[in-house]
Scaffold this active site. Sequence first.
Site, mmCIF file in Angstrom:
data_model
loop_
_atom_site.group_PDB
_atom_site.id
_atom_site.type_symbol
_atom_site.label_atom_id
_atom_site.label_comp_id
_atom_site.label_asym_id
_atom_site.label_seq_id
_atom_site.Cartn_x
_atom_site.Cartn_y
_atom_site.Cartn_z
ATOM 1 N N LYS A 239 0.813 -1.211 0.000
ATOM 2 C CA LYS A 239 0.000 0.000 0.000
ATOM 3 C C LYS A 239 0.852 1.270 0.000
ATOM 4 C CE LYS A 239 -4.229 -2.041 1.662
ATOM 5 N NZ LYS A 239 -3.809 -3.459 1.739
HETATM 6 C C1 LIG Z 1 -4.437 -4.521 1.114
HETATM 7 C C2 LIG Z 1 -3.677 -5.800 0.984
HETATM 8 C C3 LIG Z 1 -4.073 -6.807 0.090
HETATM 9 C C4 LIG Z 1 -5.326 -6.697 -0.762
HETATM 10 O O1 LIG Z 1 -5.206 -5.727 -1.767
HETATM 11 P P1 LIG Z 1 -6.525 -5.212 -2.548
HETATM 12 O O2 LIG Z 1 -6.061 -4.069 -3.349
HETATM 13 O O3 LIG Z 1 -7.513 -4.832 -1.481
HETATM 14 O O4 LIG Z 1 -7.015 -6.351 -3.383
HETATM 15 C C5 LIG Z 1 -3.291 -7.936 -0.020
HETATM 16 N N1 LIG Z 1 -2.190 -8.104 0.749
HETATM 17 C C6 LIG Z 1 -1.785 -7.172 1.634
HETATM 18 C C7 LIG Z 1 -0.578 -7.441 2.459
HETATM 19 C C8 LIG Z 1 -2.504 -5.980 1.783
HETATM 20 O O5 LIG Z 1 -2.101 -5.062 2.674
#
Ligand SMILES: *Cc1c(COP(=O)(O)O)cnc(C)c1O
Length: 477
Positions: free
Chosen positions: A117
């Site tokens: 993120k």
């Molecule tokens: C947020 C997240 C996801 C999921 O990603 P999306 O964009 O919601 O599909 C997967 N793995 C980790 C470690 C995350 O922080």
Amino acid sequence: MNYLSTRGDATPRRFCDILLEGLAPDGGLYLPARYPRIDAATLAHWRDVYVRQGYAALAFEILSLYIDDIPAADLRRLCEQTYTAEIFGTPEITPLKKLGDGFYLQALSNGPTLAFKDMAMQLLGNLFEYELGRRGKQLNILGATSGDTGSAAEYAMRGKRGIRVFMLSPHGRMSPFQQAQMFSLQDPNIHNMAIEGVFDDCQDIVKAVSGDLDFKRRHDIGTVNSINWARLLAQVVYYFAGYFLSTRGDDDRVSFAVPSGNFGNVCAGHVARMMGLPIQRLVVATNENDVLDEFFRTGVYRVRAGADTHETSSPSMDISKASNFERFVFDLLGRDAARVRALFGDALAGTGRCDLSGDSAFAQAGARYGFVSGRSTHADRLETIREVYQRHGATIDPHTADGVKVARQYVQPGVPMIVLETALPIKFAATIEEALGRAPERPARFNGIESLPRRVQVLPADVERVKQVIARECESC
Ligand SMILES: *Cc1c(COP(=O)(O)O)cnc(C)c1O
């Protein structure tokens, strides 16, 4: 470039008009009016840009096709400020690690909070500060987190002019490392509230506060959730980078496997593919919360009730519905906003499901858009973590393990498979210990983070108390 809503509102809006917004006023999600198509010459040029000038320059090339209301020199500077080796650990920013022939991990988790993120949120922090500065405005970001989103938002917004963050998390329920990451921030513009309840209680409070339109307006409340178009756009860049790192020529094709929850990450892959990046397959990997896998297998999208949403060992994928999914359905249905409105507005609100199984468009999800899917369980996760460690000496986090497990079902000869590594194992130490019988490695800069002083207030699950905290902070400035 203009943006429109998946539910039909076509008021012309440009990038900075939607940057600070969540949903469109009609309840839909914003998408560009069209996807810019990349020809072979441009793709070859971008390969050269990435190799010679680096990730930030590649980001500028891609972003400038979607952002025409920030002067080019400013946008370039924002990209250069964001994607540095200091912040993301390596000059490639998202390097590949080879796990066997034609099978790679793409490291998206070497940013400040060790989850993918950061890739989008770090850019968002700089874009927000820039745009708020231009408008002479301020923003109070209110969010709920079960872990990764909250810390990524706080590390992106800390110290930014004109921005405060109010982040609600379920008291005592995040991993010890995640709590330490968030609560050790001492920046005066970051406010942690640990709510006595579960994640859904936090989310309900955020909805209630944002639903009080008068309060929202008076206190400049905004969000940074995963439906924000700018976040999605930032994520498009690393699909191109992964392609360039795994191929030599631009006739080659690659597949990506993506550990998925809200469908934000893999939706960026869809956008890259629509632009003409030669992606063979987009592999959607879910955990036991398999809303998306069910859709790609059956054509039925069924929102889960709270009681049917499982708490798993890949918690950042624990979702009851996939909030970005409507974007893909809009494209799948030939951008028929009236149908999307009927399906996602009325039908979903009524029955909690929307059924495309009998629709000829559904067959296109795989055939034309490259989507395939699979699901992984706690046992699969442990098994995959063990096996990757034994065979390749690499420790992977539980979310990435879901990706690896499902990716293996879809490997094709001659087509590199790139699994997006969405977090580092240290964030989810308990599961690594269960799998390997030892603690995961910890990057040196996080040594002793658990014993740093903490800045957090514990509050009951009470909307009024949260409002009081926000109002008090806003007055004191
Ligand atoms: C947020 C997240 C996801 C999921 O990603 P999306 O964009 O919601 O599909 C997967 N793995 C980790 C470690 C995350 O922080």
